[in-house]
Design a protein around this motif. Structure first.
Motif, PDB file in Angstrom:
ATOM      1  N   PHE A 146       5.267  10.543 -10.153  1.00 34.55           N
ATOM      2  CA  PHE A 146       5.258   9.713  -8.961  1.00 34.55           C
ATOM      3  C   PHE A 146       3.895   9.078  -8.676  1.00 34.55           C
ATOM      4  O   PHE A 146       3.725   8.416  -7.650  1.00 34.55           O
ATOM      5  CB  PHE A 146       5.708  10.534  -7.753  1.00 34.55           C
ATOM      6  CG  PHE A 146       6.963  11.332  -8.006  1.00 34.55           C
ATOM      7  CD1 PHE A 146       8.048  10.747  -8.631  1.00 34.55           C
ATOM      8  CD2 PHE A 146       7.042  12.673  -7.654  1.00 34.55           C
ATOM      9  CE1 PHE A 146       9.208  11.467  -8.888  1.00 34.55           C
ATOM     10  CE2 PHE A 146       8.188  13.401  -7.910  1.00 34.55           C
ATOM     11  CZ  PHE A 146       9.280  12.802  -8.521  1.00 34.55           C
ATOM     12  N   VAL A 147       2.946   9.293  -9.568  1.00 31.45           N
ATOM     13  CA  VAL A 147       1.620   8.670  -9.432  1.00 31.45           C
ATOM     14  C   VAL A 147       1.434   7.766 -10.642  1.00 31.45           C
ATOM     15  O   VAL A 147       1.230   8.235 -11.764  1.00 31.45           O
ATOM     16  CB  VAL A 147       0.500   9.722  -9.356  1.00 31.45           C
ATOM     17  CG1 VAL A 147      -0.856   9.046  -9.173  1.00 31.45           C
ATOM     18  CG2 VAL A 147       0.759  10.708  -8.222  1.00 31.45           C
ATOM     19  N   GLU A 148       1.535   6.465 -10.420  1.00 28.89           N
ATOM     20  CA  GLU A 148       1.589   5.524 -11.535  1.00 28.89           C
ATOM     21  C   GLU A 148       0.223   5.125 -12.070  1.00 28.89           C
ATOM     22  O   GLU A 148       0.089   4.807 -13.254  1.00 28.89           O
ATOM     23  CB  GLU A 148       2.367   4.273 -11.111  1.00 28.89           C
ATOM     24  CG  GLU A 148       3.836   4.584 -10.813  1.00 28.89           C
ATOM     25  CD  GLU A 148       4.663   3.341 -10.558  1.00 28.89           C
ATOM     26  OE1 GLU A 148       4.066   2.307 -10.160  1.00 28.89           O
ATOM     27  OE2 GLU A 148       5.888   3.403 -10.742  1.00 28.89           O
ATOM     28  N   VAL A 149      -0.795   5.135 -11.218  1.00 28.32           N
ATOM     29  CA  VAL A 149      -2.139   4.746 -11.645  1.00 28.32           C
ATOM     30  C   VAL A 149      -3.150   5.747 -11.108  1.00 28.32           C
ATOM     31  O   VAL A 149      -3.115   6.094  -9.924  1.00 28.32           O
ATOM     32  CB  VAL A 149      -2.501   3.326 -11.140  1.00 28.32           C
ATOM     33  CG1 VAL A 149      -3.944   2.977 -11.517  1.00 28.32           C
ATOM     34  CG2 VAL A 149      -1.534   2.284 -11.700  1.00 28.32           C
ATOM     35  N   VAL A 150      -4.032   6.211 -12.001  1.00 28.38           N
ATOM     36  CA  VAL A 150      -5.165   7.051 -11.620  1.00 28.38           C
ATOM     37  C   VAL A 150      -6.416   6.336 -12.124  1.00 28.38           C
ATOM     38  O   VAL A 150      -6.693   6.325 -13.317  1.00 28.38           O
ATOM     39  CB  VAL A 150      -5.073   8.462 -12.232  1.00 28.38           C
ATOM     40  CG1 VAL A 150      -6.304   9.287 -11.857  1.00 28.38           C
ATOM     41  CG2 VAL A 150      -3.801   9.170 -11.770  1.00 28.38           C
ATOM     42  N   ALA A 151      -7.140   5.712 -11.219  1.00 32.87           N
ATOM     43  CA  ALA A 151      -8.331   4.942 -11.581  1.00 32.87           C
ATOM     44  C   ALA A 151      -9.570   5.766 -11.258  1.00 32.87           C
ATOM     45  O   ALA A 151     -10.122   5.697 -10.158  1.00 32.87           O
ATOM     46  CB  ALA A 151      -8.357   3.617 -10.843  1.00 32.87           C
ATOM     47  N   GLY A 152     -10.001   6.562 -12.235  1.00 33.51           N
ATOM     48  CA  GLY A 152     -11.135   7.455 -12.043  1.00 33.51           C
ATOM     49  C   GLY A 152     -10.860   8.779 -12.714  1.00 33.51           C
ATOM     50  O   GLY A 152      -9.964   8.901 -13.558  1.00 33.51           O
TER      51      GLY A 152
ATOM     52  N   ALA B  38      -1.121   2.591  -2.155  1.00 30.52           N
ATOM     53  CA  ALA B  38      -2.312   3.102  -2.839  1.00 30.52           C
ATOM     54  C   ALA B  38      -3.076   4.031  -1.907  1.00 30.52           C
ATOM     55  O   ALA B  38      -2.888   4.008  -0.688  1.00 30.52           O
ATOM     56  CB  ALA B  38      -3.210   1.952  -3.290  1.00 30.52           C
ATOM     57  N   GLY B  39      -3.912   4.843  -2.497  1.00 33.52           N
ATOM     58  CA  GLY B  39      -4.732   5.761  -1.719  1.00 33.52           C
ATOM     59  C   GLY B  39      -5.949   6.194  -2.511  1.00 33.52           C
ATOM     60  O   GLY B  39      -6.105   5.837  -3.685  1.00 33.52           O
TER      61      GLY B  39
ATOM     62  N   ALA C 283     -16.555  13.367  -5.096  1.00 35.60           N
ATOM     63  CA  ALA C 283     -16.018  12.438  -6.083  1.00 35.60           C
ATOM     64  C   ALA C 283     -14.751  11.814  -5.502  1.00 35.60           C
ATOM     65  O   ALA C 283     -14.018  12.467  -4.761  1.00 35.60           O
ATOM     66  CB  ALA C 283     -15.705  13.153  -7.394  1.00 35.60           C
ATOM     67  N   SER C 284     -14.502  10.556  -5.837  1.00 37.72           N
ATOM     68  CA  SER C 284     -13.343   9.843  -5.303  1.00 37.72           C
ATOM     69  C   SER C 284     -12.610   9.121  -6.423  1.00 37.72           C
ATOM     70  O   SER C 284     -13.234   8.531  -7.305  1.00 37.72           O
ATOM     71  CB  SER C 284     -13.776   8.824  -4.241  1.00 37.72           C
ATOM     72  OG  SER C 284     -14.484   9.463  -3.189  1.00 37.72           O
ATOM     73  N   THR C 285     -11.276   9.176  -6.374  1.00 34.95           N
ATOM     74  CA  THR C 285     -10.449   8.547  -7.398  1.00 34.95           C
ATOM     75  C   THR C 285      -9.346   7.731  -6.723  1.00 34.95           C
ATOM     76  O   THR C 285      -8.687   8.213  -5.799  1.00 34.95           O
ATOM     77  CB  THR C 285      -9.827   9.604  -8.328  1.00 34.95           C
ATOM     78  OG1 THR C 285     -10.871  10.259  -9.060  1.00 34.95           O
ATOM     79  CG2 THR C 285      -8.868   8.977  -9.323  1.00 34.95           C
ATOM     80  N   GLN C 286      -9.159   6.513  -7.217  1.00 31.76           N
ATOM     81  CA  GLN C 286      -8.147   5.623  -6.659  1.00 31.76           C
ATOM     82  C   GLN C 286      -6.781   5.897  -7.287  1.00 31.76           C
ATOM     83  O   GLN C 286      -6.682   6.169  -8.487  1.00 31.76           O
ATOM     84  CB  GLN C 286      -8.531   4.161  -6.920  1.00 31.76           C
ATOM     85  CG  GLN C 286      -9.934   3.782  -6.489  1.00 31.76           C
ATOM     86  CD  GLN C 286     -10.142   3.942  -5.004  1.00 31.76           C
ATOM     87  OE1 GLN C 286      -9.315   3.512  -4.201  1.00 31.76           O
ATOM     88  NE2 GLN C 286     -11.253   4.557  -4.627  1.00 31.76           N
ATOM     89  N   LEU C 287      -5.724   5.798  -6.462  1.00 36.49           N
ATOM     90  CA  LEU C 287      -4.375   6.101  -6.918  1.00 36.49           C
ATOM     91  C   LEU C 287      -3.400   5.023  -6.482  1.00 36.49           C
ATOM     92  O   LEU C 287      -3.595   4.378  -5.456  1.00 36.49           O
ATOM     93  CB  LEU C 287      -3.899   7.434  -6.325  1.00 36.49           C
ATOM     94  CG  LEU C 287      -4.787   8.653  -6.551  1.00 36.49           C
ATOM     95  CD1 LEU C 287      -4.363   9.778  -5.621  1.00 36.49           C
ATOM     96  CD2 LEU C 287      -4.703   9.103  -7.992  1.00 36.49           C
ATOM     97  N   ARG C 288      -2.330   4.862  -7.266  1.00 34.79           N
ATOM     98  CA  ARG C 288      -1.198   4.045  -6.829  1.00 34.79           C
ATOM     99  C   ARG C 288       0.067   4.867  -7.030  1.00 34.79           C
ATOM    100  O   ARG C 288       0.279   5.445  -8.091  1.00 34.79           O
ATOM    101  CB  ARG C 288      -1.103   2.728  -7.613  1.00 34.79           C
ATOM    102  CG  ARG C 288       0.078   1.866  -7.166  1.00 34.79           C
ATOM    103  CD  ARG C 288      -0.036   0.436  -7.636  1.00 34.79           C
ATOM    104  NE  ARG C 288      -1.139  -0.263  -6.986  1.00 34.79           N
ATOM    105  CZ  ARG C 288      -1.085  -0.778  -5.757  1.00 34.79           C
ATOM    106  NH1 ARG C 288       0.017  -0.661  -5.037  1.00 34.79           N
ATOM    107  NH2 ARG C 288      -2.115  -1.395  -5.249  1.00 34.79           N
ATOM    108  N   PHE C 289       0.893   4.888  -5.976  1.00 31.04           N
ATOM    109  CA  PHE C 289       2.082   5.725  -5.982  1.00 31.04           C
ATOM    110  C   PHE C 289       3.329   4.926  -6.346  1.00 31.04           C
ATOM    111  O   PHE C 289       3.454   3.742  -6.032  1.00 31.04           O
ATOM    112  CB  PHE C 289       2.279   6.359  -4.602  1.00 31.04           C
ATOM    113  CG  PHE C 289       1.108   7.186  -4.155  1.00 31.04           C
ATOM    114  CD1 PHE C 289       0.882   8.445  -4.702  1.00 31.04           C
ATOM    115  CD2 PHE C 289       0.211   6.702  -3.216  1.00 31.04           C
ATOM    116  CE1 PHE C 289      -0.206   9.201  -4.301  1.00 31.04           C
ATOM    117  CE2 PHE C 289      -0.876   7.452  -2.808  1.00 31.04           C
ATOM    118  CZ  PHE C 289      -1.092   8.698  -3.356  1.00 31.04           C
ATOM    119  N   ALA C 290       4.279   5.607  -7.004  1.00 30.35           N
ATOM    120  CA  ALA C 290       5.553   4.994  -7.337  1.00 30.35           C
ATOM    121  C   ALA C 290       6.347   4.740  -6.053  1.00 30.35           C
ATOM    122  O   ALA C 290       6.130   5.385  -5.027  1.00 30.35           O
ATOM    123  CB  ALA C 290       6.342   5.913  -8.262  1.00 30.35           C
TER     124      ALA C 290
END
Length: 207
Positions: A171-177, A110-111, A132-139
Protein backbone atom coordinates in the motif's frame (compact mmCIF):
# COMPACT_ATOMS: atom_id res chain seq x y z
CA UNK A 1 31.38 -1.92 22.02
CA UNK A 2 27.84 -2.91 22.95
CA UNK A 3 24.67 -1.27 21.69
CA UNK A 4 21.59 -0.98 23.90
CA UNK A 5 18.40 -0.45 21.90
CA UNK A 6 15.92 1.53 24.00
CA UNK A 7 12.95 0.20 22.06
CA UNK A 8 10.73 -2.87 22.03
CA UNK A 9 10.27 -2.54 18.25
CA UNK A 10 11.09 -5.87 16.56
CA UNK A 11 11.49 -4.01 13.26
CA UNK A 12 14.27 -1.78 14.62
CA UNK A 13 15.99 -4.77 16.16
CA UNK A 14 15.76 -6.68 12.88
CA UNK A 15 17.30 -3.77 10.95
CA UNK A 16 20.29 -3.77 13.28
CA UNK A 17 20.69 -7.53 13.22
CA UNK A 18 20.60 -7.66 9.41
CA UNK A 19 23.44 -5.11 9.45
CA UNK A 20 25.46 -7.36 11.77
CA UNK A 21 24.74 -5.57 15.06
CA UNK A 22 23.09 -7.57 17.84
CA UNK A 23 21.65 -5.08 20.36
CA UNK A 24 20.67 -5.57 23.95
CA UNK A 25 17.00 -4.57 24.07
CA UNK A 26 15.84 -2.44 26.98
CA UNK A 27 12.41 -0.99 26.27
CA UNK A 28 11.77 2.49 27.63
CA UNK A 29 8.79 3.34 29.78
CA UNK A 30 7.94 6.99 29.27
CA UNK A 31 4.65 8.81 28.85
CA UNK A 32 4.97 9.88 25.21
CA UNK A 33 1.91 12.14 25.37
CA UNK A 34 3.38 13.98 28.36
CA UNK A 35 6.73 14.36 26.60
CA UNK A 36 5.03 15.76 23.50
CA UNK A 37 2.94 18.19 25.55
CA UNK A 38 6.03 19.47 27.36
CA UNK A 39 8.02 19.77 24.13
CA UNK A 40 5.27 21.77 22.43
CA UNK A 41 4.87 23.99 25.49
CA UNK A 42 8.59 24.77 25.37
CA UNK A 43 8.48 25.40 21.60
CA UNK A 44 5.03 26.17 20.11
CA UNK A 45 6.59 26.08 16.63
CA UNK A 46 8.15 22.65 17.16
CA UNK A 47 8.75 20.89 13.85
CA UNK A 48 7.94 17.21 13.27
CA UNK A 49 11.68 16.49 13.21
CA UNK A 50 12.11 18.33 16.49
CA UNK A 51 9.26 16.38 18.03
CA UNK A 52 10.67 12.94 17.15
CA UNK A 53 14.08 13.96 18.47
CA UNK A 54 12.51 15.08 21.76
CA UNK A 55 10.62 11.80 22.06
CA UNK A 56 13.71 9.74 21.22
CA UNK A 57 15.78 11.65 23.78
CA UNK A 58 13.20 11.07 26.53
CA UNK A 59 13.12 7.34 25.81
CA UNK A 60 16.89 7.07 25.67
CA UNK A 61 17.52 9.07 28.82
CA UNK A 62 15.08 6.85 30.71
CA UNK A 63 16.98 3.71 29.72
CA UNK A 64 20.44 5.25 30.10
CA UNK A 65 19.62 6.33 33.64
CA UNK A 66 19.35 2.68 34.65
CA UNK A 67 23.03 2.08 33.88
CA UNK A 68 25.88 3.02 36.22
CA UNK A 69 27.91 5.99 35.14
CA UNK A 70 30.99 3.82 34.90
CA UNK A 71 29.52 1.49 32.23
CA UNK A 72 32.26 0.86 29.70
CA UNK A 73 31.94 0.31 25.98
CA UNK A 74 28.19 0.83 25.77
CA UNK A 75 26.09 3.04 23.52
CA UNK A 76 22.37 3.61 24.13
CA UNK A 77 20.19 4.19 21.06
CA UNK A 78 16.60 5.42 21.14
CA UNK A 79 14.30 6.28 18.24
CA UNK A 80 10.81 7.58 17.62
CA UNK A 81 8.75 8.09 14.47
CA UNK A 82 5.76 10.13 13.33
CA UNK A 83 4.02 10.61 10.01
CA UNK A 84 3.39 14.10 8.67
CA UNK A 85 0.49 14.24 6.22
CA UNK A 86 -1.43 17.28 5.08
CA UNK A 87 0.54 19.40 7.51
CA UNK A 88 -0.65 17.28 10.44
CA UNK A 89 1.59 15.10 12.59
CA UNK A 90 0.14 11.69 13.44
CA UNK A 91 1.53 8.84 15.51
CA UNK A 92 0.13 5.41 16.33
CA UNK A 93 -3.65 5.10 15.88
CA UNK A 94 -4.13 2.54 18.72
CA UNK A 95 -7.76 1.85 17.73
CA UNK A 96 -9.31 0.39 14.59
CA UNK A 97 -11.63 3.37 14.17
CA UNK A 98 -8.73 5.82 14.11
CA UNK A 99 -6.71 3.60 11.76
CA UNK A 100 -9.60 3.35 9.28
CA UNK A 101 -10.18 7.10 9.34
CA UNK A 102 -6.48 7.76 8.87
CA UNK A 103 -6.20 5.48 5.85
CA UNK A 104 -9.28 7.00 4.26
CA UNK A 105 -7.65 10.41 4.63
CA UNK A 106 -4.24 9.47 3.27
CA UNK A 107 -5.03 6.96 0.49
CA UNK A 108 -3.84 8.20 -2.88
CA UNK A 109 -1.89 10.95 -1.17
CA UNK A 110 1.61 11.66 0.05
CA UNK A 111 3.29 12.06 3.40
CA UNK A 112 6.62 12.31 5.16
CA UNK A 113 7.83 9.85 7.77
CA UNK A 114 10.17 11.44 10.35
CA UNK A 115 12.34 9.33 12.65
CA UNK A 116 14.34 10.85 15.49
CA UNK A 117 17.52 9.26 16.85
CA UNK A 118 19.31 9.78 20.18
CA UNK A 119 22.67 8.09 20.76
CA UNK A 120 24.49 8.24 24.09
CA UNK A 121 27.96 7.02 25.06
CA UNK A 122 27.89 5.80 28.65
CA UNK A 123 31.69 6.05 28.90
CA UNK A 124 31.91 9.74 28.17
CA UNK A 125 28.39 10.97 28.88
CA UNK A 126 28.25 12.50 25.39
CA UNK A 127 25.09 12.35 23.29
CA UNK A 128 24.14 13.19 19.72
CA UNK A 129 20.69 13.63 18.21
CA UNK A 130 19.46 13.72 14.63
CA UNK A 131 16.34 13.17 12.56
CA UNK A 132 15.84 11.55 9.17
CA UNK A 133 12.87 12.12 6.86
CA UNK A 134 11.56 10.06 3.94
CA UNK A 135 8.87 11.00 1.44
CA UNK A 136 6.05 8.54 0.71
CA UNK A 137 3.15 8.10 -1.68
CA UNK A 138 0.27 5.85 -0.72
CA UNK A 139 -1.85 3.61 -2.93
CA UNK A 140 -5.50 4.54 -3.50
CA UNK A 141 -7.00 1.80 -1.36
CA UNK A 142 -10.66 0.85 -1.51
CA UNK A 143 -12.77 0.93 1.64
CA UNK A 144 -12.76 -2.88 1.59
CA UNK A 145 -8.95 -3.02 1.46
CA UNK A 146 -8.70 -0.58 4.34
CA UNK A 147 -11.13 -2.60 6.46
CA UNK A 148 -9.25 -5.83 5.77
CA UNK A 149 -5.85 -4.30 6.50
CA UNK A 150 -6.96 -2.70 9.75
CA UNK A 151 -8.59 -5.99 10.79
CA UNK A 152 -5.13 -7.62 10.77
CA UNK A 153 -4.20 -5.42 13.73
CA UNK A 154 -0.85 -4.47 12.21
CA UNK A 155 -1.53 -0.74 11.68
CA UNK A 156 -2.82 -0.09 15.19
CA UNK A 157 0.54 0.19 16.91
CA UNK A 158 2.86 1.63 14.26
CA UNK A 159 3.49 5.27 13.37
CA UNK A 160 1.17 6.44 10.61
CA UNK A 161 -0.89 3.20 10.66
CA UNK A 162 1.27 1.35 8.14
CA UNK A 163 4.47 -0.60 7.63
CA UNK A 164 6.67 -1.20 4.59
CA UNK A 165 8.22 -4.36 6.00
CA UNK A 166 5.00 -6.23 6.67
CA UNK A 167 1.39 -6.49 5.55
CA UNK A 168 1.25 -2.81 4.67
CA UNK A 169 4.02 -2.97 2.05
CA UNK A 170 1.68 -3.26 -0.99
CA UNK A 171 0.00 0.00 0.00
CA UNK A 172 3.05 2.29 -0.16
CA UNK A 173 3.84 2.89 -3.81
CA UNK A 174 6.79 5.29 -3.54
CA UNK A 175 9.54 5.57 -0.93
CA UNK A 176 11.76 8.54 -1.77
CA UNK A 177 14.64 8.28 0.68
CA UNK A 178 15.98 5.75 3.16
CA UNK A 179 13.53 2.88 3.66
CA UNK A 180 14.93 2.16 7.11
CA UNK A 181 13.74 5.58 8.25
CA UNK A 182 10.19 4.46 7.48
CA UNK A 183 10.71 1.21 9.37
CA UNK A 184 11.98 3.19 12.35
CA UNK A 185 15.79 3.42 12.18
CA UNK A 186 18.06 5.05 9.59
CA UNK A 187 21.27 3.01 9.53
CA UNK A 188 23.33 5.45 7.41
CA UNK A 189 22.43 8.20 9.89
CA UNK A 190 23.26 5.96 12.83
CA UNK A 191 26.70 5.28 11.35
CA UNK A 192 27.39 9.02 11.09
CA UNK A 193 26.25 9.49 14.69
CA UNK A 194 28.56 6.76 15.98
CA UNK A 195 31.47 8.39 14.17
CA UNK A 196 30.55 11.72 15.76
CA UNK A 197 30.98 10.02 19.15
CA UNK A 198 34.34 8.63 18.09
CA UNK A 199 33.09 5.05 17.61
CA UNK A 200 33.72 3.16 14.38
CA UNK A 201 30.81 1.30 12.82
CA UNK A 202 32.65 -2.02 12.90
CA UNK A 203 33.22 -1.56 16.63
CA UNK A 204 29.50 -2.36 16.90
CA UNK A 205 29.31 -5.14 14.31
CA UNK A 206 29.41 -8.65 15.72
CA UNK A 207 32.84 -10.30 15.42
Amino acid sequence: MHLVLASASPARRALLERAGVTPLVRASDVDEAAVETAARAADPDLSPAGLVVALARAKGEHVASSYPGSSQGTLVLACDSVLEIGGEVVGKPHTAEVAVARWRAMRGGAGTLHTGHWLHDLRTGCSVTAAASTQLRFADLSDDEIEHYVATGEPLHVAGAFTIDGLGSPFVEVVAGDAGTVIGLCLPLLRRMTLELGVGWFDLVDP
